[in-house]
Design a protein around this motif. Structure first.
Motif, PDB file in Angstrom:
ATOM      1  N   UNK A 201       0.852  -1.188   0.000  1.00  0.00           N
ATOM      2  CA  UNK A 201       0.000   0.000   0.000  1.00  0.00           C
ATOM      3  C   UNK A 201       0.892   1.243   0.000  1.00  0.00           C
TER       4      UNK A 201
ATOM      5  N   UNK B 185       0.767   5.453   0.866  1.00  0.00           N
ATOM      6  CA  UNK B 185       0.035   6.529   1.516  1.00  0.00           C
ATOM      7  C   UNK B 185       0.838   7.818   1.405  1.00  0.00           C
TER       8      UNK B 185
ATOM      9  N   UNK C  85      -3.576  13.288   8.529  1.00  0.00           N
ATOM     10  CA  UNK C  85      -3.571  11.833   8.604  1.00  0.00           C
ATOM     11  C   UNK C  85      -3.169  11.279   7.235  1.00  0.00           C
ATOM     12  N   UNK C  86      -2.717  10.041   7.192  1.00  0.00           N
ATOM     13  CA  UNK C  86      -2.285   9.459   5.916  1.00  0.00           C
ATOM     14  C   UNK C  86      -3.451   9.331   4.935  1.00  0.00           C
TER      15      UNK C  86
ATOM     16  N   UNK D  71      -4.674   7.395   1.541  1.00  0.00           N
ATOM     17  CA  UNK D  71      -4.394   6.224   0.735  1.00  0.00           C
ATOM     18  C   UNK D  71      -4.251   6.610  -0.729  1.00  0.00           C
TER      19      UNK D  71
ATOM     20  N   UNK E 244      -4.761  -3.393  -6.897  1.00  0.00           N
ATOM     21  CA  UNK E 244      -5.945  -3.947  -6.256  1.00  0.00           C
ATOM     22  C   UNK E 244      -6.918  -2.879  -5.782  1.00  0.00           C
ATOM     23  N   UNK E 245      -6.445  -1.674  -5.551  1.00  0.00           N
ATOM     24  CA  UNK E 245      -7.320  -0.614  -5.077  1.00  0.00           C
ATOM     25  C   UNK E 245      -6.663   0.726  -5.395  1.00  0.00           C
TER      26      UNK E 245
ATOM     27  N   UNK F  26      -4.698  -9.582   5.734  1.00  0.00           N
ATOM     28  CA  UNK F  26      -4.541  -8.286   5.079  1.00  0.00           C
ATOM     29  C   UNK F  26      -5.118  -7.132   5.882  1.00  0.00           C
ATOM     30  N   UNK F  27      -5.789  -7.434   7.020  1.00  0.00           N
ATOM     31  CA  UNK F  27      -6.285  -6.308   7.795  1.00  0.00           C
ATOM     32  C   UNK F  27      -5.172  -5.601   8.548  1.00  0.00           C
TER      33      UNK F  27
ATOM     34  N   UNK G 138      -1.603  -3.859   8.489  1.00  0.00           N
ATOM     35  CA  UNK G 138      -0.577  -3.294   7.626  1.00  0.00           C
ATOM     36  C   UNK G 138       0.608  -2.836   8.465  1.00  0.00           C
TER      37      UNK G 138
ATOM     38  N   UNK H  55      -7.621  -0.437  14.859  1.00  0.00           N
ATOM     39  CA  UNK H  55      -6.192  -0.337  15.101  1.00  0.00           C
ATOM     40  C   UNK H  55      -5.873   0.989  15.786  1.00  0.00           C
TER      41      UNK H  55
ATOM     42  N   UNK I 290       2.413   0.118  14.223  1.00  0.00           N
ATOM     43  CA  UNK I 290       1.214  -0.503  14.771  1.00  0.00           C
ATOM     44  C   UNK I 290       1.389  -0.653  16.277  1.00  0.00           C
TER      45      UNK I 290
ATOM     46  N   UNK J 124      -4.218  -3.812  18.077  1.00  0.00           N
ATOM     47  CA  UNK J 124      -5.377  -3.996  17.205  1.00  0.00           C
ATOM     48  C   UNK J 124      -6.391  -4.917  17.868  1.00  0.00           C
TER      49      UNK J 124
ATOM     50  N   UNK K 283     -10.233  -1.031   9.266  1.00  0.00           N
ATOM     51  CA  UNK K 283     -10.318  -1.631   7.930  1.00  0.00           C
ATOM     52  C   UNK K 283     -11.571  -2.490   7.894  1.00  0.00           C
TER      53      UNK K 283
ATOM     54  N   UNK L 212     -12.470  -2.311  -0.363  1.00  0.00           N
ATOM     55  CA  UNK L 212     -11.764  -3.462  -0.907  1.00  0.00           C
ATOM     56  C   UNK L 212     -10.324  -3.471  -0.425  1.00  0.00           C
ATOM     57  N   UNK L 213      -9.815  -4.644  -0.300  1.00  0.00           N
ATOM     58  CA  UNK L 213      -8.416  -4.837   0.056  1.00  0.00           C
ATOM     59  C   UNK L 213      -8.000  -4.193   1.375  1.00  0.00           C
ATOM     60  N   UNK L 214      -8.895  -4.104   2.302  1.00  0.00           N
ATOM     61  CA  UNK L 214      -8.526  -3.686   3.652  1.00  0.00           C
ATOM     62  C   UNK L 214      -7.846  -2.321   3.689  1.00  0.00           C
ATOM     63  N   UNK L 215      -8.276  -1.427   2.840  1.00  0.00           N
ATOM     64  CA  UNK L 215      -7.757  -0.064   2.901  1.00  0.00           C
ATOM     65  C   UNK L 215      -8.047   0.506   4.276  1.00  0.00           C
ATOM     66  N   UNK L 216      -7.042   1.131   4.882  1.00  0.00           N
ATOM     67  CA  UNK L 216      -7.214   1.698   6.212  1.00  0.00           C
ATOM     68  C   UNK L 216      -7.941   3.036   6.124  1.00  0.00           C
TER      69      UNK L 216
ATOM     70  N   UNK M  76      -8.543   6.322   8.376  1.00  0.00           N
ATOM     71  CA  UNK M  76      -7.809   6.918   9.484  1.00  0.00           C
ATOM     72  C   UNK M  76      -8.610   7.990  10.209  1.00  0.00           C
ATOM     73  N   UNK M  77      -8.380   8.078  11.503  1.00  0.00           N
ATOM     74  CA  UNK M  77      -8.773   9.265  12.239  1.00  0.00           C
ATOM     75  C   UNK M  77      -7.767  10.370  11.975  1.00  0.00           C
TER      76      UNK M  77
END
Lengths: 113, 115
Positions: free
Chosen positions: A33, A35, A42-43, A45, A55-56, A99-100, A102, B34, B46, B49, B93, B99-103, B105-106
């Protein structure tokens, strides 16, 4: 333990130049990914890849492109750089089975003058 | 769509004080939650979580419990240290929505600990 590697760590470019950022994921991680984090933000995407396929897609400008290679490393190519592109660019990687979660690299700080 | 809301900072505390940083979320599915920490001049790490309701994530003395009934994931630490000074990001996520567990964010909460 091995972590996500990003290079370079710092990059200074002029307006309208191009830049290439590299990301080496944690070994065996197949998803990458990208960012962008502006100062005090904040980051945001940009884009992600799984098994070398996009994929996204998030808020990535058309001036930017990225790809993932056969060894799973990824490159973010940025052209016609603008002052507003100055930011921290983070790469994160994950494993398909989980994948949850990162794991982030240290980031590349891009400064456009 | 999904979103994460964090308490605004900066939060300034004295060493050994009790810390709470509030985080609430909206999600259509069953998200994973998370907390990431960003120390000055460094990347995102990280912190902890939780993947389902009532799970408690913990690390380095920090804890957060996934509360589905209140859609919250508040970060707590019983006794903070100067070295805890950083920006803390709550994120989720949700593979149903994103899709694909994009995060997602706060906005981040800056924590300042004074000796």
């Amino acid at each position: 333990a091995a972590g996500v590697i990003q290079s370079p760590r710092h990059l200074i470019k002029e307006k309208r130049e191009t830049a290439t950022l590299k990301c080496y994921p944690i070994p065996r991680h197949d998803t990458v990914y990208w960012y962008q984090q502006g100062p005090g933000q904040d980051p945001q995407f940009l884009i992600s890849f799984y098994e070398k396929m996009q994929s996204d897609k998030g808020s990535i400008p058309d001036r930017f492109s990225a790809q993932q290679f056969s060894d799973y490393h990824s490159e973010l190519n940025m052209s016609s750089l603008e002052l507003g592109d100055s930011a921290l660019y983070f790469c994160a990687s994950s494993l398909a089975e989980s994948t949850d979660t990162q794991y982030f690299g240290p980031g590349t700080r891009l400064t456009v003058l | 769509g999904n979103s994460v809301t964090q308490m605004e900072g900066p939060v300034t505390l004295s060493e050994e004080a009790f810390l709470t940083i509030n985080c609430t979320y909206t999600a259509t599915g069953y998200p994973s939650l998370f907390w990431y920490v960003q120390y000055p001049g460094e990347g995102l790490q990280l912190l902890l979580k939780a993947t389902k309701a009532d799970d408690k994530g913990s690390n380095k003395g920090f804890e957060a419990t996934y509360r589905k009934e209140t859609t919250s994931f508040h970060l707590e630490k019983g006794s903070v240290q100067v070295s805890d000074s950083a920006v803390y990001f709550c994120a989720l996520s949700d593979p149903v929505e994103d899709s694909n567990y994009q995060l997602i964010w706060g906005a981040g909460t800056k924590l300042i600990i004074k000796p």
